[in-house]
Design a protein around this motif. Structure first.
Motif, PDB file in Angstrom:
ATOM      1  N   LEU A 168       0.906  -1.197  -0.330  1.00 42.25           N
ATOM      2  CA  LEU A 168       0.078   0.016  -0.129  1.00 42.25           C
ATOM      3  C   LEU A 168       0.877   1.159  -0.185  1.00 42.25           C
ATOM      4  O   LEU A 168       1.743   1.244   0.823  1.00 42.25           O
ATOM      5  CB  LEU A 168      -1.173  -0.370   1.459  1.00 42.25           C
ATOM      6  N   PRO A 169       1.608   1.891  -0.652  1.00 40.47           N
ATOM      7  CA  PRO A 169       2.571   2.519  -1.149  1.00 40.47           C
ATOM      8  C   PRO A 169       2.470   3.846  -0.476  1.00 40.47           C
ATOM      9  O   PRO A 169       3.769   4.737   0.091  1.00 40.47           O
ATOM     10  CB  PRO A 169       2.327   2.791  -2.962  1.00 40.47           C
ATOM     11  N   TRP A 170       0.532   4.204   0.033  1.00 45.10           N
ATOM     12  CA  TRP A 170       1.010   5.646   0.501  1.00 45.10           C
ATOM     13  C   TRP A 170       1.168   4.873   2.029  1.00 45.10           C
ATOM     14  O   TRP A 170       1.535   6.081   3.156  1.00 45.10           O
ATOM     15  CB  TRP A 170      -0.135   6.057   0.628  1.00 45.10           C
ATOM     16  N   MET A 171       1.144   3.780   2.733  1.00 43.00           N
ATOM     17  CA  MET A 171       1.644   3.799   4.537  1.00 43.00           C
ATOM     18  C   MET A 171       3.076   3.790   4.212  1.00 43.00           C
ATOM     19  O   MET A 171       3.589   2.772   3.639  1.00 43.00           O
ATOM     20  CB  MET A 171       1.127   2.627   4.058  1.00 43.00           C
TER      21      MET A 171
END
Lengths: 383, 334
Positions: free
Chosen positions: B328-331
């Motif tokens: 989850l790239p934004w985490m």
């Protein structure tokens, strides 16, 4: 004091802020979470964790009391957007009262999520905690939040309730309905018109900074009974805010309008009613939502059975291309947004910095970068 | 006349099975069972059902066949109880929590000589049947790659929290929605040769997952399932000569030919279906009910036997055993 390994109760746990709070409390602080949930259908994001889900409503004191038992802290994020607008104020106050009483009886610290909107829409100047709280009476969200604030403040002053009130400005980021999904959807499906050449001030704050402030709200000493306005401290213009989404989508759909030029323009009034209805009804996003209404499913089925003809071939030929997303909507700001997008007022976060140890980690550049990564993951654009 | 009982009166019974069985001939709904007796009574009144109870063992004498629309963890026990009574069983998907449960159920079905069917009703979609033929006959040449995207921001009107607990639901979006998606994938493409599975669960049930798959033919592709994103709900196949996109939930298929000249899209008809079915949800329950009832009368297997349904349960089980963390790239921190 830190929050690691604490037990917390969260209202509005399935919402944008509540869900991200749970992610961070579980993954970064090993917290035990009690989630008070009104509608189980919305629990997907928080059910990823080993959290205890309590089905209930803040207006029912027993529900609140059961969910809050054995917890160290309470985070109150709930707001019922689905409720009858004429009842929301009362519901918000009743919820605040229940939470305040339960927190008092359990000696629990509580963070109440309010909004910058309680200060109304000043045209210019600065917004601080000592600015007058006078939201327009037509802004039900702001007035309900203000009434809830006042309820908590009364409990704090009279009973010593340890409550910290947070008033974030424009909260954007992954899963933000008002400030990420909606702007993106609008820019994808039509033209978005901003007043004042887009030069109004957007006091934005990335979701993760809000979460940090919330955690500080229960862990930092001596902030009980206080309220704090929150932004990232480095405002951008609305043209920059929407412009980032527009560039991300690769669409030229943002219109910056000179002062006065779009006054009184509301909704889709530049197209005919039929055109406006068609644009809404045939918008895939809207169809998706509407099609979940059982009656609408039948109507669509009926309508489609007419529109598709009756060719008895294995495959029925209609057109050669998938129709592109409709992009003929005209999104003018409503009167409240008009004031918001025109305002030059700047939120000053000195009090939060000093008394809440609030140190925003995400300026707009960094926050929007992560937001774009989220949007790509959502497949809003073909990546 | 086949006497049908429905055990479990949740949303799927109310929206799907009851109207379907009520609409077809040769069937009488004779019993409704739910632990929430008021709920069962309410539906019983609406559909004029003579026997309403909260204990399913009380309906054995009143039915010939039973629909089990229960929480996933109860599927195996309840199915075996009814099979021992020699009642035909139609069980909601997923068939059971594990492949070993499926095997036990199939063994009980064989021993008692009554069929077990599973509600993987998308196989009744003519567009899905056409897709299978396109793949079998290599109509557009060899398959080069594929991807399945299925998901909506979750809004199914759940009436209990069993859906969101691993012990009772068996899993999250892969186990629930994925029961359909993976069944379609295996039905169309065969059991994958190898795969990598990633999801976003941390002690609970996953809301999003991704499976990267390689087939026996060496062709690779992926599946993404979601309860938090509105995805296209389509399977896309790139062939040598064309791209075919089939809607995973509706009777719709779309074709773009490499020549760039022609492309067609629309509903698929077959011998049984001569009208477009664009919103299939209710109608698929009717097709399923008809096939199941006619198979019980003629004692032939229905389109989706227990053996067929077990394949997707096995694959999903393997996915969970070899789970990786979904990116989850934004985490930032995890």
């Amino acid at each position: 004091m830190d929050i690691d390994n604490s037990s917390v109760m969260i209202t509005g746990a399935t919402g944008f802020i509540g869900s991200r709070l749970i992610e961070k409390l579980v993954l970064e602080h090993d917290c035990t979470v009690h989630a008070l949930v009104r509608n189980l259908s919305h629990a997907s994001r928080i059910a990823r964790f080993n959290v205890e889900i309590f089905s209930g409503d803040i207006v029912n004191k027993t529900d609140v009391s059961i969910a809050a038992s054995d917890c160290d802290y309470i985070f109150h994020c709930a707001y019922d957007f689905a409720a009858d607008p004429s009842k929301r104020k009362k519901l918000a106050m009743k919820g605040a009262e229940n939470l305040a009483e339960v927190a008092l009886s359990n000696a629990q610290k509580i963070v109440h999520m309010s909004t910058i909107d309680v200060y109304g829409r000043p045209e210019a100047g600065i917004i601080t905690e000592s600015s007058p709280r006078n939201p327009d009476s037509s802004n039900i969200y702001a007035t309900s939040k203000l009434h809830a604030e006042n309820t908590f403040r009364t409990y704090s002053q009279k009973e010593g309730l340890p409550v910290c009130i947070l008033q974030p400005a424009i909260v954007y980021g992954p899963y933000s309905r008002p400030w990420t999904h909606t702007p993106v959807h609008q820019l994808m499906t039509g033209k978005v018109y901003l007043p004042n050449n887009g030069k109004g001030i957007c006091n934005c704050i990335y979701i993760d900074d809000v979460i940090e402030a919330m955690i500080n709200g229960v862990t930092v000493e001596n902030c009980s009974g206080e309220s704090f306005v929150l932004s990232d401290g480095n405002p951008v213009t609305w043209a920059e805010f929407f412009g980032e989404y527009s560039r991300f989508l690769g669409r030229d759909s943002l219109r910056l309008c000179p002062p006065g030029s779009i006054d009184g323009m509301t909704g889709n009034n530049s197209v005919s009613n039929i055109e406006a209805i068609k644009a809404v009804v045939f918008d895939p996003y809207v169809q998706n939502k509407i099609s979940r209404i059982p009656l609408m499913m039948q109507l669509f089925s009926f309508a489609n059975s007419f529109s598709k003809g009756n060719l008895k071939s294995a495959l029925q030929s209609n057109s050669s291309q998938q129709s592109p997303p409709k992009s003929d909507m005209q999104y003018y700001p409503d009167p409240d947004k008009m004031k918001l997008y025109s305002s030059q007022a700047v939120v000053k976060i000195d009090k939060a910095k000093n008394a809440l140890n609030f140190a925003p980690r995400f300026d707009f550049e960094r926050g929007i970068k992560l937001t774009k990564e989220y949007l790509e993951w959502c497949r809003f654009v073909n990546s | 006349m086949v006497r049908v009982g429905i055990v479990g009166c949740g949303a799927v019974a109310e929206k799907g099975h009851l109207p379907a069985f009520n609409s077809i001939s040769d069937v009488e709904i004779t019993a409704l069972v739910d632990k929430n007796l008021n709920r069962a009574r309410e539906l019983g009144v609406r559909y004029n059902v003579p026997l309403v109870t909260d204990t399913y063992s009380e309906i054995y004498d009143d039915i010939d066949a039973v629909v089990l629309a229960l929480p996933h963890f109860l599927h195996c026990t309840a199915a075996i109880d009814f099979l021992k009574q020699k009642k035909y069983v139609l069980i909601e998907k997923p068939m059971a929590l594990s492949s070993s449960e499926c095997q036990t159920m199939i063994a009980a079905s064989e021993k008692n000589e009554v069929g077990i069917s599973v509600g993987l009703m998308r196989r009744y979609l003519p567009a899905h049947q056409l897709m299978k033929k396109i793949l079998q006959k290599k109509t557009y040449g060899d398959l080069l790659e594929f991807r399945f995207l299925e998901g909506n921001v979750y809004n199914w009107p759940v009436t209990s929290d069993f859906f969101f607990k691993k012990e009772t639901a068996g899993g999250g979006v892969l186990f629930d929605t994925g029961a359909h998606t993976i069944d379609s994938l295996i039905w169309w493409l065969g059991y994958p040769k190898s795969f990598h599975y990633y999801d976003d669960a941390f002690g609970g049930v996953e809301a999003d997952c991704r499976i990267e798959i390689e087939l026996d033919s060496g062709v690779s592709g992926f599946v993404e399932l979601s309860r938090t994103r509105d995805l296209s709900n389509c399977a896309e196949f790139i062939f040598e000569d064309a791209q075919v996109i089939v809607n995973l939930r509706k009777n719709e298929i779309r074709l773009s030919h490499d020549s760039g000249i022609s492309g067609i899209q629309g509903s698929v008809f077959n011998e049984q279906i001569t009208q477009p079915i664009d919103i299939p949800f209710n109608y698929l329950f009717v097709l399923q009910a008809e096939d199941w009832i006619s198979s019980t009368i003629s004692n032939r297997p229905s389109l989706i036997s227990g053996y067929e349904a077990m394949k997707s349960v096995s694959f999903i089980e393997q996915c969970y055993l070899r789970k990786g963390k979904l990116d989850l790239p934004w985490m930032e921190v995890v």
